[in-house]
Design a protein around this motif. Structure first.
Motif, PDB file in Angstrom:
ATOM      1  N   GLY A 114       0.806  -1.458  -0.030  1.00  0.00           N
ATOM      2  CA  GLY A 114      -0.233  -0.060  -0.004  1.00  0.00           C
ATOM      3  C   GLY A 114       0.955   1.399  -0.050  1.00  0.00           C
ATOM      4  N   ALA A 115       1.965   1.107   0.917  1.00  0.00           N
ATOM      5  CA  ALA A 115       2.737   2.403   0.916  1.00  0.00           C
ATOM      6  C   ALA A 115       3.488   2.722  -0.437  1.00  0.00           C
ATOM      7  N   GLY A 116       4.032   1.648  -1.192  1.00  0.00           N
ATOM      8  CA  GLY A 116       4.426   1.450  -2.394  1.00  0.00           C
ATOM      9  C   GLY A 116       3.512   2.004  -3.629  1.00  0.00           C
ATOM     10  N   THR A 117       2.286   1.641  -3.300  1.00  0.00           N
ATOM     11  CA  THR A 117       1.242   1.903  -4.430  1.00  0.00           C
ATOM     12  C   THR A 117       1.076   3.545  -4.290  1.00  0.00           C
ATOM     13  N   GLU A 141      -4.519  10.874  -7.949  1.00  0.00           N
ATOM     14  CA  GLU A 141      -5.301  10.984  -6.579  1.00  0.00           C
ATOM     15  C   GLU A 141      -5.693   9.408  -6.276  1.00  0.00           C
ATOM     16  N   PHE A 142      -6.598   9.054  -7.191  1.00  0.00           N
ATOM     17  CA  PHE A 142      -7.059   7.813  -7.041  1.00  0.00           C
ATOM     18  C   PHE A 142      -6.189   6.762  -6.495  1.00  0.00           C
ATOM     19  N   THR A 143      -5.056   6.539  -7.243  1.00  0.00           N
ATOM     20  CA  THR A 143      -3.960   5.614  -6.738  1.00  0.00           C
ATOM     21  C   THR A 143      -3.597   5.906  -5.528  1.00  0.00           C
ATOM     22  N   ILE A 144      -3.265   7.029  -4.970  1.00  0.00           N
ATOM     23  CA  ILE A 144      -2.783   7.446  -3.773  1.00  0.00           C
ATOM     24  C   ILE A 144      -3.676   7.105  -2.683  1.00  0.00           C
ATOM     25  N   LEU A 145      -5.069   7.364  -3.048  1.00  0.00           N
ATOM     26  CA  LEU A 145      -5.971   7.149  -1.954  1.00  0.00           C
ATOM     27  C   LEU A 145      -6.004   5.662  -1.708  1.00  0.00           C
ATOM     28  N   ILE A 146      -6.214   4.708  -2.615  1.00  0.00           N
ATOM     29  CA  ILE A 146      -6.045   3.333  -2.772  1.00  0.00           C
ATOM     30  C   ILE A 146      -4.990   2.760  -1.805  1.00  0.00           C
ATOM     31  N   GLY A 147      -3.740   3.360  -2.103  1.00  0.00           N
ATOM     32  CA  GLY A 147      -2.482   2.864  -1.555  1.00  0.00           C
ATOM     33  C   GLY A 147      -2.561   2.990  -0.267  1.00  0.00           C
ATOM     34  N   LEU A 148      -3.064   4.387   0.105  1.00  0.00           N
ATOM     35  CA  LEU A 148      -2.946   4.845   1.658  1.00  0.00           C
ATOM     36  C   LEU A 148      -3.990   3.705   2.494  1.00  0.00           C
TER      37      LEU A 148
END
Length: 74
Positions: free
Chosen positions: A21-24, A34-41
């Motif tokens: 998740g952190a890597g994503t 922004e969507f990828t950042i949110l999912i990763g977080l």
């Protein structure tokens, strides 16, 4: 499967999910998505809490075992 083994497996998977998740999130930041950042977080935070929960259970079980062994010496 025994309970401690199952918990260790879940804890290891949660730890990997946290790193994934952190890597994503970093990848999403690099791509300005922004969507990828949110999912990763969300994956990272979820993995962190699952890992914390099972590590806490493991610590309690080890403390109980320690207390039982110390009681045998008294």
């Amino acid at each position: 499967m025994q309970e401690p083994t199952l918990e260790a497996t879940i804890s290891a998977a949660a730890s990997k999910a946290t790193y994934t998740g952190a890597g994503t999130s970093v990848m999403g930041w690099a791509l300005s998505s922004e969507f990828t950042i949110l999912i990763g977080l969300l994956v990272a935070v979820g993995g962190f809490f699952v890992n914390w929960y099972y590590r806490h259970k493991e610590d309690k079980r080890q403390q109980a075992e320690h207390d039982r062994r110390m009681g045998l010496y008294e």
